[in-house]
Design a protein around this motif. Sequence first.
Motif, PDB file in Angstrom:
ATOM      1  N   LYS A   3     -13.208  -8.320  -9.449  1.00 56.30           N
ATOM      2  CA  LYS A   3     -12.818  -7.686  -8.191  1.00 56.30           C
ATOM      3  C   LYS A   3     -12.820  -8.784  -7.133  1.00 56.30           C
ATOM      4  N   ILE A   4     -11.641  -9.024  -6.555  1.00 54.33           N
ATOM      5  CA  ILE A   4     -11.471 -10.133  -5.623  1.00 54.33           C
ATOM      6  C   ILE A   4     -11.049  -9.610  -4.257  1.00 54.33           C
ATOM      7  N   ALA A   5     -11.832  -9.932  -3.237  1.00 54.93           N
ATOM      8  CA  ALA A   5     -11.487  -9.596  -1.855  1.00 54.93           C
ATOM      9  C   ALA A   5     -10.765 -10.794  -1.251  1.00 54.93           C
ATOM     10  N   VAL A   6      -9.580 -10.559  -0.695  1.00 53.25           N
ATOM     11  CA  VAL A   6      -8.840 -11.607   0.001  1.00 53.25           C
ATOM     12  C   VAL A   6      -8.907 -11.282   1.490  1.00 53.25           C
ATOM     13  N   ILE A   7      -9.708 -12.067   2.202  1.00 57.76           N
ATOM     14  CA  ILE A   7      -9.883 -11.886   3.643  1.00 57.76           C
ATOM     15  C   ILE A   7      -8.857 -12.771   4.328  1.00 57.76           C
ATOM     16  N   ASP A   8      -7.882 -12.123   4.983  1.00 62.69           N
ATOM     17  CA  ASP A   8      -6.746 -12.884   5.500  1.00 62.69           C
ATOM     18  C   ASP A   8      -5.973 -12.040   6.502  1.00 62.69           C
ATOM     19  N   THR A   9      -4.665 -12.316   6.592  1.00 57.23           N
ATOM     20  CA  THR A   9      -3.791 -11.645   7.554  1.00 57.23           C
ATOM     21  C   THR A   9      -3.237 -10.324   7.052  1.00 57.23           C
ATOM     22  N   GLY A  10      -3.536  -9.943   5.828  1.00 55.45           N
ATOM     23  CA  GLY A  10      -2.891  -8.813   5.189  1.00 55.45           C
ATOM     24  C   GLY A  10      -1.905  -9.377   4.177  1.00 55.45           C
ATOM     25  N   ALA A  11      -1.075  -8.532   3.591  1.00 58.93           N
ATOM     26  CA  ALA A  11      -0.116  -9.022   2.595  1.00 58.93           C
ATOM     27  C   ALA A  11       1.047  -8.059   2.459  1.00 58.93           C
ATOM     28  N   ASN A  12       2.138  -8.584   1.942  1.00 64.53           N
ATOM     29  CA  ASN A  12       3.268  -7.743   1.551  1.00 64.53           C
ATOM     30  C   ASN A  12       2.906  -7.159   0.193  1.00 64.53           C
ATOM     31  N   ALA A  15       5.486  -6.966  -2.707  1.00 66.87           N
ATOM     32  CA  ALA A  15       6.091  -8.168  -3.284  1.00 66.87           C
ATOM     33  C   ALA A  15       6.050  -8.074  -4.809  1.00 66.87           C
ATOM     34  N   LYS A  16       7.163  -8.339  -5.427  1.00 63.45           N
ATOM     35  CA  LYS A  16       7.326  -8.147  -6.873  1.00 63.45           C
ATOM     36  C   LYS A  16       6.243  -8.843  -7.696  1.00 63.45           C
ATOM     37  N   ASP A  17       5.869 -10.034  -7.303  1.00 64.26           N
ATOM     38  CA  ASP A  17       4.927 -10.831  -8.087  1.00 64.26           C
ATOM     39  C   ASP A  17       3.471 -10.399  -7.966  1.00 64.26           C
ATOM     40  N   ILE A  18       3.126  -9.639  -6.920  1.00 66.05           N
ATOM     41  CA  ILE A  18       1.710  -9.322  -6.695  1.00 66.05           C
ATOM     42  C   ILE A  18       1.390  -7.834  -6.604  1.00 66.05           C
ATOM     43  N   LYS A  19       2.406  -6.989  -6.505  1.00 61.97           N
ATOM     44  CA  LYS A  19       2.126  -5.566  -6.246  1.00 61.97           C
ATOM     45  C   LYS A  19       1.269  -4.912  -7.320  1.00 61.97           C
ATOM     46  N   PHE A  20       1.342  -5.398  -8.544  1.00 57.90           N
ATOM     47  CA  PHE A  20       0.544  -4.831  -9.634  1.00 57.90           C
ATOM     48  C   PHE A  20      -0.943  -5.133  -9.467  1.00 57.90           C
ATOM     49  N   GLU A  35     -11.393   7.766  14.196  1.00 59.92           N
ATOM     50  CA  GLU A  35     -12.395   8.382  15.079  1.00 59.92           C
ATOM     51  C   GLU A  35     -13.766   8.522  14.425  1.00 59.92           C
ATOM     52  N   ASN A  36     -13.833   8.414  13.098  1.00 62.86           N
ATOM     53  CA  ASN A  36     -15.110   8.496  12.383  1.00 62.86           C
ATOM     54  C   ASN A  36     -15.714   7.121  12.088  1.00 62.86           C
ATOM     55  N   GLY A  37     -15.047   6.063  12.550  1.00 57.40           N
ATOM     56  CA  GLY A  37     -15.558   4.719  12.331  1.00 57.40           C
ATOM     57  C   GLY A  37     -15.146   4.098  11.009  1.00 57.40           C
ATOM     58  N   ASN A  38     -14.236   4.760  10.277  1.00 51.73           N
ATOM     59  CA  ASN A  38     -13.744   4.202   9.013  1.00 51.73           C
ATOM     60  C   ASN A  38     -12.599   3.240   9.285  1.00 51.73           C
ATOM     61  N   TYR A  39     -12.565   2.150   8.532  1.00 52.58           N
ATOM     62  CA  TYR A  39     -11.466   1.203   8.690  1.00 52.58           C
ATOM     63  C   TYR A  39     -10.158   1.839   8.256  1.00 52.58           C
ATOM     64  N   LEU A  40      -9.091   1.492   8.954  1.00 52.20           N
ATOM     65  CA  LEU A  40      -7.767   1.996   8.607  1.00 52.20           C
ATOM     66  C   LEU A  40      -7.198   1.188   7.443  1.00 52.20           C
ATOM     67  N   PRO A  41      -6.237   1.753   6.724  1.00 55.53           N
ATOM     68  CA  PRO A  41      -5.628   1.014   5.611  1.00 55.53           C
ATOM     69  C   PRO A  41      -4.934  -0.257   6.103  1.00 55.53           C
ATOM     70  N   CYS A  42      -4.931  -1.242   5.261  1.00 57.50           N
ATOM     71  CA  CYS A  42      -4.228  -2.500   5.555  1.00 57.50           C
ATOM     72  C   CYS A  42      -2.738  -2.193   5.642  1.00 57.50           C
ATOM     73  N   GLU A  43      -2.111  -2.663   6.695  1.00 57.38           N
ATOM     74  CA  GLU A  43      -0.678  -2.461   6.851  1.00 57.38           C
ATOM     75  C   GLU A  43       0.058  -3.367   5.872  1.00 57.38           C
ATOM     76  N   ASN A  44       1.134  -2.840   5.317  1.00 57.62           N
ATOM     77  CA  ASN A  44       1.922  -3.647   4.408  1.00 57.62           C
ATOM     78  C   ASN A  44       2.525  -4.808   5.185  1.00 57.62           C
ATOM     79  N   ASP A  45       2.205  -6.016   4.780  1.00 56.55           N
ATOM     80  CA  ASP A  45       2.622  -7.273   5.393  1.00 56.55           C
ATOM     81  C   ASP A  45       1.928  -7.536   6.718  1.00 56.55           C
TER      82      ASP A  45
END
Length: 189
Positions: A3-12, A15-20, A35-45
């Motif tokens: 299980k790898i966490a990539v802390i960065d700008t987000g990602a596309n 993308a064909k090569d990484i979506k899997f 409003e409950n203090g939960n992080y929102l989903p990472c935006e695509n790209d």
Amino acid sequence: TPKIAVIDTGANMDAKDIKFAINRDLSVDVTKQDENGNYLPCENDAASGDGHGTGIVSVIAATINNKTGIAGVMGSSPADIFMVQVMNPESKAITLSSLIKGINYAVEQKADVINISLGTYTNTDDEIPSLKAAIDAAYDAGCIVVASAGNGKNNNGVGKEQPMYPAAYKNVIGVMGVDRKGERSSFSD
């Protein structure tokens, strides 16, 4: 499967090569909460426009032998990657606070590896206590933390090379770019 966490700008994440390889359920934007203090989903790209996070995920897990893009270092091994977006898409800023939140989130999700291809320099030889505490907590939780040693030979205007954090901490594997001869790239610190 690591299980790898990539802390960065987000990602596309389409993308064909990484979506899997990207676990969308765990991928979050730590700069935004509901409003409950939960992080929102990472935006695509992540609206970053520079593709940095997409490039980092590709280096780790891009599909091999498909004549598209690059081959990731994981080869054909499976990976469970989740994005931890620490760049605010409106301001394009990465704060120390968001970086620490990202590290803490990765630990909470029981990441085996935390990749941080960014960092900060200081104007002094002092370490950054709050960042060091987050890195130490990740290490104590059994995470392997890998971080960029920096780009641009930044001496921070003080006339000497400065360490880049978190790469400079003893509990972090600091990495840099090399050229075809295996020597430090001109842009690496």
